[in-house]
Enzyme design. Structure first.
Site, PDB file in Angstrom:
ATOM      1  N   CYS A 167       4.804   1.748   5.540  1.00 16.07           N
ATOM      2  CA  CYS A 167       4.293   0.763   6.510  1.00 16.07           C
ATOM      3  C   CYS A 167       4.408   1.207   7.964  1.00 16.07           C
ATOM      4  O   CYS A 167       3.390   1.354   8.639  1.00 16.07           O
ATOM      5  CB  CYS A 167       5.001  -0.569   6.313  1.00 16.07           C
ATOM      6  SG  CYS A 167       4.512  -1.360   4.772  1.00 16.07           S
ATOM      7  N   GLY A 211      19.258   6.894  14.024  1.00 13.37           N
ATOM      8  CA  GLY A 211      19.284   7.790  12.876  1.00 13.37           C
ATOM      9  C   GLY A 211      18.116   8.739  12.898  1.00 13.37           C
ATOM     10  O   GLY A 211      17.559   9.054  13.951  1.00 13.37           O
ATOM     11  N   PHE A 262       5.341  -9.941   4.898  1.00 13.21           N
ATOM     12  CA  PHE A 262       6.418  -9.426   5.741  1.00 13.21           C
ATOM     13  C   PHE A 262       7.635  -8.961   4.926  1.00 13.21           C
ATOM     14  O   PHE A 262       8.690  -8.707   5.488  1.00 13.21           O
ATOM     15  CB  PHE A 262       6.868 -10.499   6.738  1.00 13.21           C
ATOM     16  CG  PHE A 262       5.770 -10.962   7.649  1.00 13.21           C
ATOM     17  CD1 PHE A 262       5.343 -10.161   8.702  1.00 13.21           C
ATOM     18  CD2 PHE A 262       5.127 -12.179   7.438  1.00 13.21           C
ATOM     19  CE1 PHE A 262       4.314 -10.579   9.542  1.00 13.21           C
ATOM     20  CE2 PHE A 262       4.107 -12.602   8.276  1.00 13.21           C
ATOM     21  CZ  PHE A 262       3.693 -11.800   9.331  1.00 13.21           C
ATOM     22  N   LEU A 320      18.525  -1.978  15.163  1.00 15.27           N
ATOM     23  CA  LEU A 320      19.075  -1.126  16.217  1.00 15.27           C
ATOM     24  C   LEU A 320      20.019  -0.101  15.576  1.00 15.27           C
ATOM     25  O   LEU A 320      21.152   0.069  16.011  1.00 15.27           O
ATOM     26  CB  LEU A 320      19.824  -1.974  17.249  1.00 15.27           C
ATOM     27  CG  LEU A 320      18.954  -2.850  18.150  1.00 15.27           C
ATOM     28  CD1 LEU A 320      19.815  -3.605  19.159  1.00 15.27           C
ATOM     29  CD2 LEU A 320      17.904  -2.029  18.902  1.00 15.27           C
ATOM     30  N   ARG A 370      10.311  -6.787   2.773  1.00 16.35           N
ATOM     31  CA  ARG A 370      10.816  -5.419   2.923  1.00 16.35           C
ATOM     32  C   ARG A 370      11.039  -4.821   1.552  1.00 16.35           C
ATOM     33  O   ARG A 370      11.635  -5.482   0.694  1.00 16.35           O
ATOM     34  CB  ARG A 370      12.178  -5.418   3.635  1.00 16.35           C
ATOM     35  CG  ARG A 370      12.142  -5.952   5.033  1.00 16.35           C
ATOM     36  CD  ARG A 370      13.543  -6.332   5.490  1.00 16.35           C
ATOM     37  NE  ARG A 370      14.062  -7.465   4.715  1.00 16.35           N
ATOM     38  CZ  ARG A 370      15.239  -8.031   4.902  1.00 16.35           C
ATOM     39  NH1 ARG A 370      16.062  -7.560   5.823  1.00 16.35           N
ATOM     40  NH2 ARG A 370      15.635  -9.056   4.164  1.00 16.35           N
TER      41      ARG A 370
HETATM   42  P1  NAD Z   1       0.617   0.417  -3.303  1.00 16.76           P
HETATM   43  O1  NAD Z   1      -0.064   1.697  -3.097  1.00 16.76           O
HETATM   44  O2  NAD Z   1       2.006   0.371  -3.838  1.00 16.76           O
HETATM   45  O3  NAD Z   1      -0.257  -0.513  -4.264  1.00 16.76           O
HETATM   46  C1  NAD Z   1      -1.639  -0.630  -4.186  1.00 16.76           C
HETATM   47  C2  NAD Z   1      -2.173  -0.865  -5.598  1.00 16.76           C
HETATM   48  O4  NAD Z   1      -3.561  -1.192  -5.500  1.00 16.76           O
HETATM   49  C3  NAD Z   1      -2.076   0.358  -6.503  1.00 16.76           C
HETATM   50  O5  NAD Z   1      -1.414   0.008  -7.705  1.00 16.76           O
HETATM   51  C4  NAD Z   1      -3.544   0.739  -6.753  1.00 16.76           C
HETATM   52  O6  NAD Z   1      -3.778   1.272  -8.051  1.00 16.76           O
HETATM   53  C5  NAD Z   1      -4.242  -0.597  -6.596  1.00 16.76           C
HETATM   54  N1  NAD Z   1      -5.677  -0.504  -6.290  1.00 16.76           N
HETATM   55  C6  NAD Z   1      -6.276   0.314  -5.395  1.00 16.76           C
HETATM   56  N2  NAD Z   1      -7.609   0.090  -5.405  1.00 16.76           N
HETATM   57  C7  NAD Z   1      -7.851  -0.893  -6.311  1.00 16.76           C
HETATM   58  C8  NAD Z   1      -9.015  -1.570  -6.758  1.00 16.76           C
HETATM   59  N3  NAD Z   1     -10.205  -1.250  -6.260  1.00 16.76           N
HETATM   60  N4  NAD Z   1      -8.892  -2.520  -7.685  1.00 16.76           N
HETATM   61  C9  NAD Z   1      -7.677  -2.836  -8.194  1.00 16.76           C
HETATM   62  N5  NAD Z   1      -6.524  -2.238  -7.807  1.00 16.76           N
HETATM   63  C10 NAD Z   1      -6.610  -1.277  -6.873  1.00 16.76           C
HETATM   64  O7  NAD Z   1       0.562  -0.332  -1.886  1.00 16.76           O
HETATM   65  P2  NAD Z   1       1.610  -1.399  -1.295  1.00 16.76           P
HETATM   66  O8  NAD Z   1       2.794  -0.715  -0.738  1.00 16.76           O
HETATM   67  O9  NAD Z   1       1.801  -2.503  -2.261  1.00 16.76           O
HETATM   68  O10 NAD Z   1       0.776  -1.930  -0.053  1.00 16.76           O
HETATM   69  C11 NAD Z   1      -0.363  -2.758  -0.222  1.00 16.76           C
HETATM   70  C12 NAD Z   1      -0.737  -3.306   1.142  1.00 16.76           C
HETATM   71  O11 NAD Z   1       0.295  -4.167   1.628  1.00 16.76           O
HETATM   72  C13 NAD Z   1      -0.927  -2.249   2.210  1.00 16.76           C
HETATM   73  O12 NAD Z   1      -1.956  -2.651   3.071  1.00 16.76           O
HETATM   74  C14 NAD Z   1       0.401  -2.267   2.938  1.00 16.76           C
HETATM   75  O13 NAD Z   1       0.278  -1.836   4.282  1.00 16.76           O
HETATM   76  C15 NAD Z   1       0.752  -3.723   2.889  1.00 16.76           C
HETATM   77  N6  NAD Z   1       2.184  -4.012   2.985  1.00 16.76           N
HETATM   78  C16 NAD Z   1       3.079  -3.262   2.285  1.00 16.76           C
HETATM   79  C17 NAD Z   1       4.433  -3.576   2.328  1.00 16.76           C
HETATM   80  C18 NAD Z   1       5.436  -2.787   1.509  1.00 16.76           C
HETATM   81  O14 NAD Z   1       6.608  -3.136   1.567  1.00 16.76           O
HETATM   82  N7  NAD Z   1       5.022  -1.784   0.762  1.00 16.76           N
HETATM   83  C19 NAD Z   1       4.880  -4.671   3.092  1.00 16.76           C
HETATM   84  C20 NAD Z   1       3.932  -5.429   3.788  1.00 16.76           C
HETATM   85  C21 NAD Z   1       2.591  -5.089   3.723  1.00 16.76           C
END
Ligand code: NAD
Length: 429
Positions: free
Chosen positions: A260, A253, A152, A250, A154
């Site tokens: 996400c 913008g 969760f 709230l 941010r």
């Molecule tokens: P991202 O794209 O920044 O990172 C994903 C990483 O996984 C990349 O570095 C990629 O090279 C690596 N990867 C892909 N396939 C791979 C494999 N087969 N083996 C090893 N590494 C591999 O993604 P993110 O923003 O960190 O999001 C990851 C997940 O978390 C998503 O499902 C997203 O919805 C969820 N999420 C993201 C956030 C956020 O703030 N970004 C918050 C909560 C949940």
């Protein structure tokens, strides 16, 4: 405990450095060799406040290392977190290809009991699918558990959020899995909710979609405010004092963006549809969000009459402050549209420029907001970075060609801007 985190992006890298700081031994894995080389050299491939310090501390205490070898991580860890990306497909469904690939590699390397935890945001029942595939590939010869542990945090305050969680959700199918995850999170003193796999997965969908809904709700209210002469910021404040509502999210913008909310709302609509329920409320949430971008462009056109050959300076490119993440940033479709209509766009962002250049190669980039704005016909605020909050509007007024200020995040004080001679337009004010 010995942990590994597979996928060192915005979520996985933060989890890895924080787990190490909590005292666990952590291996971070990524298939991107360049990323791993940077991490091994102590450089963070992403911008996230506080990350580089924890990266250095983890390496110094020898609690954190990085590799491209998933098999090594599986061999050496009791608990394996999957944190690879799950982007949107054209249909709105989440693309779980990377999760499936990681599950397969884990299955190939599995020799003794391991707890495999999905931390990526995945469609409900993904946990079961991972379990079934690993079972098929190992022929049921090795014991393992699957758990869900949605994230969760941010972007922009991910380290703080990780270290100060308001709750931890775990979805488990065995007492052993629950015990291991309780041990992982033992340093935290916050509610820990234990659910089944599908419930934990659904908590993530329902939470993100709810937050997106709050944003679209206030944006819809902002549209009414504009028509009746009310100020949406005061409306939000008046609503927010009610604890049943709360002030967070709230802020009217130009709408939500990022990696996400847009994809998670679309995925939840698809998940519900697959399950036989049409989640029209969420379809409308996405539609309201899209129209906010049009509204901003309309405000700009109303002020400038035509866009062709006008110099438009955009303050902020990242989808929100304190991140370099440009995925689904509202600035991109807005700028593309301005360019299509003939405007000359200049942009300024404290950290997202390098990522933005890949998406918007043909606009001019400036490091200094005043230099960017000099001689321009309009300034459009897209991201509420502190750097822009501190901009001296009197100085800005002196150097622009036309004093037009379109405030896509309601950052500036309308009265002050108007008193200085700006044609100021906010969102719903
Ligand atoms: P991202 O794209 O920044 O990172 C994903 C990483 O996984 C990349 O570095 C990629 O090279 C690596 N990867 C892909 N396939 C791979 C494999 N087969 N083996 C090893 N590494 C591999 O993604 P993110 O923003 O960190 O999001 C990851 C997940 O978390 C998503 O499902 C997203 O919805 C969820 N999420 C993201 C956030 C956020 O703030 N970004 C918050 C909560 C949940």
């Amino acid at each position: 405990m010995r942990l590994s985190v597979i996928g060192t992006g915005y979520v996985g890298l933060v989890a890895a450095v924080c787990f190490a700081d909590l005292g666990h031994d952590v291996i971070g894995v990524d298939r991107d060799a360049e990323r791993i080389r940077a991490l091994q050299a102590g450089r963070s491939p992403i911008f996230e406040p506080g990350l580089e310090e924890l990266l250095a501390r983890g390496a110094e205490r020898k609690r954190l290392r990085f590799t491209t070898d998933t098999a090594e991580a599986v061999r050496e860890s009791e608990v394996i977190f999957i944190t690879v990306g799950t982007p949107s497909l054209e249909s709105g469904d989440a693309d779980v290809t990377a999760v499936a690939a990681v599950a397969e590699t884990i299955a190939e390397s599995l020799r003794d009991y391991r707890l495999i935890v999905e931390k990526s945001t995945v469609p409900v029942r993904t946990g079961e699918r991972i379990r079934d595939q690993i079972q098929l590939l190992t022929g049921g010869t090795v014991p393992f558990d699957i758990a869900s542990n949605p994230e969760f945090t941010r972007e922009g305050s991910a380290i703080y959020d990780f270290m100060h969680p308001d709750r931890i959700v775990i979805g488990v199918q065995s007492e052993r899995a629950e015990r291991l995850l309780r041990e992982v999170y033992r340093p935290f003193d916050c509610p820990l909710l234990v659910a089944n796999l599908a419930t934990a997965e659904l908590i993530k969908h329902a939470s993100n979609a709810f937050l997106a809904m709050k944003i679209s709700y206030i944006n819809a209210v902002a549209n009414v405010c504009e028509r009746v002469g009310a100020d949406v910021r005061m409306v939000a404040e008046g609503m927010g004092h009610d604890d049943r509502i709360g002030r967070a999210f709230l802020n009217a913008g130009v709408g939500y963006g990022g990696s996400c909310f847009p994809k998670d709302v679309a995925a939840f609509v698809r998940i519900a549809h697959e399950a036989g329920y049409e989640f029209r409320l969420l379809e409308e949430v996405a539609r309201v969000n899209e129209t906010q971008r049009d509204l901003l462009v309309r405000h700009l056109k109303d002020a400038l009459w035509v866009l062709a050959n006008r110099i438009v300076t955009v303050f902020g490119l990242a989808y929100k402050p304190n991140t370099d993440d440009m995925r689904d940033a509202p600035s991109v479709p807005v700028i593309e549209r301005l360019v299509r209509e003939g405007a000359q766009v200049r942009a300024c962002d404290p950290v997202a420029e390098a990522n933005a250049r890949r998406l918007l190669p043909d606009i001019a980039y400036y490091a200094d907001p005043y230099e960017a704005a000099r001689g321009s016909d309009a300034v459009v605020l897209m991201t509420e970075w502190d750097e822009f909050r501190k901009v001296d509007l009197a100085r800005l007024r002196e150097i622009v060609r036309r004093p037009v200020l379109i405030d896509g995040r309601n950052l500036f004080d309308p009265e002050q801007a108007r008193a200085l001679g700006f044609h100021y337009v906010g969102m719903g004010r």
